[in-house]
Design an enzyme around this catalytic site. Sequence first.
Site, PDB file in Angstrom:
ATOM      1  N   LYS A 207       1.089  -1.241   0.353  1.00 38.98           N
ATOM      2  CA  LYS A 207      -0.160   0.081  -0.520  1.00 38.98           C
ATOM      3  C   LYS A 207       0.764   1.221   0.235  1.00 38.98           C
ATOM      4  CE  LYS A 207      -3.660   2.260   2.627  1.00 38.98           C
ATOM      5  NZ  LYS A 207      -4.421   2.084   3.854  1.00 38.98           N
ATOM      6  N   GLU A 213      10.326  -4.855   4.870  1.00 36.47           N
ATOM      7  CA  GLU A 213      10.212  -6.290   3.968  1.00 36.47           C
ATOM      8  C   GLU A 213       9.977  -5.984   2.605  1.00 36.47           C
ATOM      9  OE1 GLU A 213       9.083  -4.896   6.823  1.00 36.47           O
ATOM     10  OE2 GLU A 213       8.961  -6.803   8.184  1.00 36.47           O
ATOM     11  N   GLY A 268      -4.900  -2.309   5.549  1.00 37.16           N
ATOM     12  CA  GLY A 268      -4.532  -3.164   4.784  1.00 37.16           C
ATOM     13  C   GLY A 268      -5.274  -4.841   4.730  1.00 37.16           C
ATOM     14  N   ARG A 269      -5.558  -5.317   6.353  1.00 38.39           N
ATOM     15  CA  ARG A 269      -5.699  -6.415   6.467  1.00 38.39           C
ATOM     16  C   ARG A 269      -6.941  -6.618   5.701  1.00 38.39           C
ATOM     17  NH1 ARG A 269      -5.400  -3.090  10.690  1.00 38.39           N
ATOM     18  NH2 ARG A 269      -6.348  -1.929  11.588  1.00 38.39           N
ATOM     19  N   GLU A 354      -5.634  -6.884  14.722  1.00 41.11           N
ATOM     20  CA  GLU A 354      -4.856  -6.254  14.879  1.00 41.11           C
ATOM     21  C   GLU A 354      -5.507  -5.179  14.558  1.00 41.11           C
ATOM     22  OE1 GLU A 354      -1.353  -5.545  11.849  1.00 41.11           O
ATOM     23  OE2 GLU A 354      -3.013  -4.867   9.851  1.00 41.11           O
ATOM     24  N   HIS A 385      -4.650 -33.876  16.951  1.00 44.56           N
ATOM     25  CA  HIS A 385      -3.953 -34.750  17.410  1.00 44.56           C
ATOM     26  C   HIS A 385      -3.089 -34.057  18.551  1.00 44.56           C
ATOM     27  CE1 HIS A 385      -5.852 -38.518  15.658  1.00 44.56           C
ATOM     28  NE2 HIS A 385      -5.792 -37.647  14.882  1.00 44.56           N
ATOM     29  N   LYS A 505       7.294  -1.058  12.561  1.00 44.62           N
ATOM     30  CA  LYS A 505       8.386  -0.276  11.102  1.00 44.62           C
ATOM     31  C   LYS A 505       9.147   0.270  11.388  1.00 44.62           C
ATOM     32  CE  LYS A 505       4.399  -0.793   8.504  1.00 44.62           C
ATOM     33  NZ  LYS A 505       3.135  -0.519   6.841  1.00 44.62           N
TER      34      LYS A 505
HETATM   35  C1  G6Q Z   1      -2.423  -3.698   7.588  1.00 48.34           C
HETATM   36  C2  G6Q Z   1      -1.442  -3.793   8.047  1.00 48.34           C
HETATM   37  C3  G6Q Z   1       0.370  -4.185   7.678  1.00 48.34           C
HETATM   38  C4  G6Q Z   1       0.335  -3.264   6.300  1.00 48.34           C
HETATM   39  C5  G6Q Z   1       1.959  -4.148   6.144  1.00 48.34           C
HETATM   40  C6  G6Q Z   1       1.887  -4.080   4.662  1.00 48.34           C
HETATM   41  O1  G6Q Z   1      -3.494  -2.867   7.982  1.00 48.34           O
HETATM   42  O2  G6Q Z   1      -1.116  -2.042   8.198  1.00 48.34           O
HETATM   43  O3  G6Q Z   1       0.060  -5.378   7.871  1.00 48.34           O
HETATM   44  O4  G6Q Z   1      -0.798  -4.873   5.473  1.00 48.34           O
HETATM   45  O5  G6Q Z   1       2.552  -3.451   6.903  1.00 48.34           O
HETATM   46  O6  G6Q Z   1       1.776  -2.174   4.513  1.00 48.34           O
HETATM   47  P1  G6Q Z   1       1.886  -2.541   3.175  1.00 48.34           P
HETATM   48  O7  G6Q Z   1       1.470  -2.519   2.041  1.00 48.34           O
HETATM   49  O8  G6Q Z   1       2.124  -0.645   2.750  1.00 48.34           O
HETATM   50  O9  G6Q Z   1       3.546  -2.278   2.627  1.00 48.34           O
END
Ligand code: G6Q
Length: 541
Positions: A207, A213, A268-269, A354, A385, A505
Amino acid sequence: MTQPLLETAAWKALQAHFAEIEKKHLRELFADDPDRGTRLAAEGAGLFLDYSKNRVTDETITLLLRLAEERGVLARRDAMFSGERINITENRAVLHVALRAPKGSSIAVDGQDVMPDVHAVLDRMAAFAGRVRSGEWLGHTGKRIRNVVNIGIGGSYLGPEMAYRALRSFADPSMVFRFVANIDGAAFHEATQDFDAAETLFVISSKTFTTLETMTNADVARQWTLAALGQDAAVEKHFVAVSTNEAGVKKFGIDVENMFGFWDWVGGRYSMDSAIGLSTMLAIGADGFYDMLAGFHAMDTHFREAPPERNLPLLMGLLTIWYNNFFGAQTLGVMPYAAPLARFPAYLQQLQMESNGKHVDLDGRVVGYQTGPIIWGEPGTDGQHSFYQLIHQGTKLIPCDLIGFCRPMSPSAHQHDLLMANLFAQAEAMAFGKTAVELTQEGSPDFQTPFRVAEGNRPTNLILADALTPHSLGAMVALYEHSVFTQGAIWAIDSFDQWGVELGKVLAVRIIPELDPGSEPQLHHDSSTNAAIRRYRARRG
Ligand code: G6Q
């Protein structure tokens, strides 16, 4: 100012009611009320919920629904659907529901209809996915794309990976899909070591297009591609981006023609049904993806229109409150009896934890009650199990969602019967357990009996769909989204920000230069962190 939760009349009534219910066993509740198994059930968007094996009576449900009313859950729901900025800490609308609204509908943010843009992106995704899947889109050397690697983390990873695994039987079997999230180089290496770069497409999903990462793995992917294909021009055919940050995408070297956008009102989620789902669409095709969106939308409509007493997400959210805040349950288990849903618990972990892992209410007051539970789970029957022992006979109360499908997910109908027999048996065992009398009648030696007694009274929700399809997956994700919404509305927290993630972050950025082998850094952390960094520097080889 919202009225503090614990001072509401409905909360106080629930507290008094809890004192009665706490002592009741599900054996008694079922014996006293033979119809509850069919009455305490509801259906919507193709999903069936049997909530009769919960430690509730009709009165409990009435009181929980009264709580929802007093907390304005449905008014907040309507505010979300109409594009109000209900994510107050980021001053944003929360409109993942717009991502799956059909063509022709209209949803406005600040007077601007967002639906034409939503469908314009979907159309571009569909055109691109069609070109890749048909072989019209070729790699730099003229080879067909056979491998797709989604690079992204958190909300830009968990949904796409979960959906791919869940819907693999709908995916093009001639293509391979992998997902790289971890900054550990081993993740990228493992995902790509058997791939031919000339046949590999990277979908860089972020986003913000700044996440450490993802940007690190995207750089590694570019080097890997250029090392094999030689020329910068290869990037154009082997990299596409999904992001809200056009400038960042351009800077990385991806043509914005090959960028698929979304908007700040998609968390994001909550983004697997936005362009973040591009890898899903590449796998199952545009029609499959639209089918998934229709499933999401069917549950959105159910959440908006079904009466409260038959409203699946509302009921599930309220039951979570019941166990979390009255019984003091710390966790919620989600056990899909479906091997393809192996990553569904992990997906829900982010969605729930989250969203509702918050300690301050919408007025900025520290809450005086428990918020989001810990979500965990594994597919059945595997979990049976290992950790089910603790659910059956341990000292902790763990409400569980058991998810199953009426039609097999493989050609073996018999195996499916065995799987579902296990699901039904576990729900029965958790509710009713095994008494000492029953054990003696079955011939249990006296010395063993106390150890074999299973108390029961372990609550479960049974969620059944006819088949695992893009449509039912969409409906199921939306069911949990709106259950999470319901809980957040009761607790009066902002379920749509993630300041803890933002903190994480930035933390590592300070330490990165301190690990540089060429530097002699002065370390100014606490003594433990300083010692760990020194040890790592001395021993890393
Ligand atoms: C989701 C969070 C988090 C995010 C990641 C990736 O609701 O904000 O999980 O999706 O940190 O972020 P980017 O899409 O900006 O790389």
